[in-house]
Design a protein around this motif. Structure first.
Motif, short mmCIF file in Angstrom:
data_model
loop_
_atom_site.label_atom_id
_atom_site.label_comp_id
_atom_site.label_asym_id
_atom_site.label_seq_id
_atom_site.Cartn_x
_atom_site.Cartn_y
_atom_site.Cartn_z
N LEU A 137 4.05 -0.59 3.85
CA LEU A 137 4.26 -1.03 2.46
C LEU A 137 3.54 -0.13 1.47
O LEU A 137 3.93 -0.04 0.31
CB LEU A 137 3.74 -2.46 2.29
CG LEU A 137 4.42 -3.55 3.11
CD1 LEU A 137 3.72 -4.88 2.89
CD2 LEU A 137 5.89 -3.65 2.74
N GLY A 138 2.45 0.50 1.90
CA GLY A 138 1.66 1.35 1.02
C GLY A 138 0.78 2.24 1.87
O GLY A 138 0.89 2.23 3.09
N ASP A 139 -0.10 3.00 1.23
CA ASP A 139 -0.95 3.94 1.98
C ASP A 139 -1.70 3.24 3.08
O ASP A 139 -1.81 3.74 4.20
CB ASP A 139 -1.95 4.62 1.03
CG ASP A 139 -1.25 5.67 0.16
OD1 ASP A 139 -0.13 6.08 0.55
OD2 ASP A 139 -1.80 6.06 -0.88
N SER A 140 -2.25 2.06 2.78
CA SER A 140 -3.05 1.36 3.79
C SER A 140 -2.65 -0.11 3.90
O SER A 140 -3.47 -0.98 4.15
CB SER A 140 -4.54 1.47 3.44
OG SER A 140 -4.76 1.00 2.12
N ARG A 141 -1.34 -0.39 3.72
CA ARG A 141 -0.82 -1.75 3.85
C ARG A 141 0.42 -1.72 4.73
O ARG A 141 1.33 -0.91 4.51
CB ARG A 141 -0.44 -2.34 2.49
CG ARG A 141 -1.64 -2.74 1.64
CD ARG A 141 -1.17 -3.20 0.26
NE ARG A 141 -0.33 -4.38 0.35
CZ ARG A 141 0.90 -4.47 -0.15
NH1 ARG A 141 1.47 -3.45 -0.76
NH2 ARG A 141 1.57 -5.60 -0.03
N PHE A 142 0.46 -2.63 5.70
CA PHE A 142 1.59 -2.72 6.63
C PHE A 142 2.00 -4.17 6.78
O PHE A 142 1.16 -5.08 6.70
CB PHE A 142 1.19 -2.17 8.01
CG PHE A 142 0.84 -0.71 8.00
CD1 PHE A 142 1.79 0.25 8.30
CD2 PHE A 142 -0.45 -0.30 7.67
CE1 PHE A 142 1.46 1.59 8.30
CE2 PHE A 142 -0.79 1.05 7.65
CZ PHE A 142 0.18 2.00 7.97
#
Length: 366
Positions: A108-113
């Motif tokens: 979902l983002g650089d450090s979001r899954f």
């Protein structure tokens, strides 16, 4: 499991109003069929659009500077190599390389899954992931969402009419189209389709809009099972278990080659030794002779009556017009065209090893 322990879907009242017949599945009371019946529900999904309530499945958000490293340890996955919005089919493996669960992970983002897990394993998956997260700078957050799937060739058009544009979302990608919404395009039926996790109030509104469209019908768990079986897709707890590894399950396509060689995921060493010696059995398609379905649990034997494997999923394929099954067969016998016999209530039903899927996949890949 006692009745008091049974979990109920947030939208259960809508299913009751639609005439659903309920049954127990993975600790949940689930709609099995609606008044149209499994055959019509199945064919409607293949021809138009089926709406499934899959809120028994669990969404987890995994975030923080160490999120990718945590997922790389938990799964045979290079989470950092995923592009934003890209989804990947993967697994939690145990130390023996057995499949604890199969999942879809979306960046979902650089450090979001986002991690989507199966119903029967949700609690175990959460414990497993939280225990591993203690060693990483990462947080595991289970989300409280209604989860819907809409599958079939008219799914995109029905969503568009309901005010949700899907055009830019490609197969095996997932995005957050609104706050607290997650939408992916994958599909457990072999058809083009979407999964939407969203708050209950939004879900009720969306369901109301979708069901005004004559192309959309509620579809129960029974047709979900026949659709995924025709598509050659695994059901955890039947075709995948903690005793079955990805090589035997013919799912090594989900593990990048470089990770097979040097990945540090749980079960990596065991999987490497299985690959070196070759798996002893293989998941295959099975086509019984005649009209009688062969069900999960049936033993398979060769022409001389020697044990050859077992059936893990079986039923009638409404789209194929004949019984379909999947199972595990000794590697030497796993070639398409080989004839085996299934033992069904004291009789031997001829059954041919066949390639999967039984119906072609129609995902929208570009």
């Amino acid at each position: 499991m006692t009745g008091e322990d049974t979990k109920h879907l947030p939208l259960e009242d809508l299913h009751s109003a639609a005439g659903a017949r309920f049954g127990a599945f993975a600790g949940w009371s689930m709609p099995l069929t609606y008044p149209a019946g499994v055959m019509k529900e199945h064919l409607h999904t293949r021809e138009h659009a089926g709406l499934f309530d899959i809120s028994h499945m669990k969404l987890f958000e995994v975030g923080g500077p160490g999120a990718a490293a945590l997922l790389n340890r938990a799964c045979p996955l290079d989470a950092g190599a995923l592009e934003i919005a890209q989804s990947k089919y993967t697994f939690f493996l145990n130390e023996a390389a057995g499949v604890i669960d199969d999942l879809i992970v979306t960046r979902l983002g650089d450090s979001r899954f986002m991690v989507v897990a199966n119903a029967g394993n949700a609690a175990e998956d959460e414990r497993h992931l939280r225990a591993l997260a203690a060693d990483f700078d990462a947080k595991v957050e289970p989300l409280d969402r209604v989860f819907l799937a809409i599958q079939g060739p008219d799914a995109w058009a029905a969503l568009s009419r309901a005010g949700i544009e899907t055009g830019s979302l490609l197969f095996m990608h997932g995005v957050e189209p609104r706050q607290n919404w997650f939408m992916s395009r994958s599909g457990y039926t072999g058809e083009d389709g979407f999964e939407i996790g969203l708050p209950e109030a939004d879900a009720r509104d969306l369901v109301g809009k979708l069901l005004q469209d004559e192309r959309v019908q509620w579809i129960g768990l029974a047709a979900r099972d026949s659709l995924r079986l025709e598509a050659g897709l695994c059901l955890h707890g039947q075709d995948l278990t903690p005793e079955i590894d990805p090589a035997s399950a013919a799912l090594m396509w989900a593990i990048p080659k470089e990770l097979r060689a040097s990945g540090q995921f749980i079960g990596a060493d065991a999987l490497r030794s299985i690959l070196e010696r070759g798996p002893s059995q293989k998941r295959v398609g099975l086509k019984p002779d005649g009209r009688q379905p062969v069900r999960a649990g049936a033993a398979l034997v060769d022409a001389d009556g020697n044990a050859a494997g077992h059936v893990t999923s079986g039923g009638f394929g409404p789209s194929t017009g004949h019984p379909v099954a999947m199972g595990y067969v000794d590697n030497a016998l796993a070639k398409p065209g080989n004839r085996l016999f299934a033992e069904v209530r004291g009789t031997r039903v001829p059954i041919d090893v066949t390639s999967l899927p039984f119906t072609p996949h129609r995902y929208r890949k570009g």
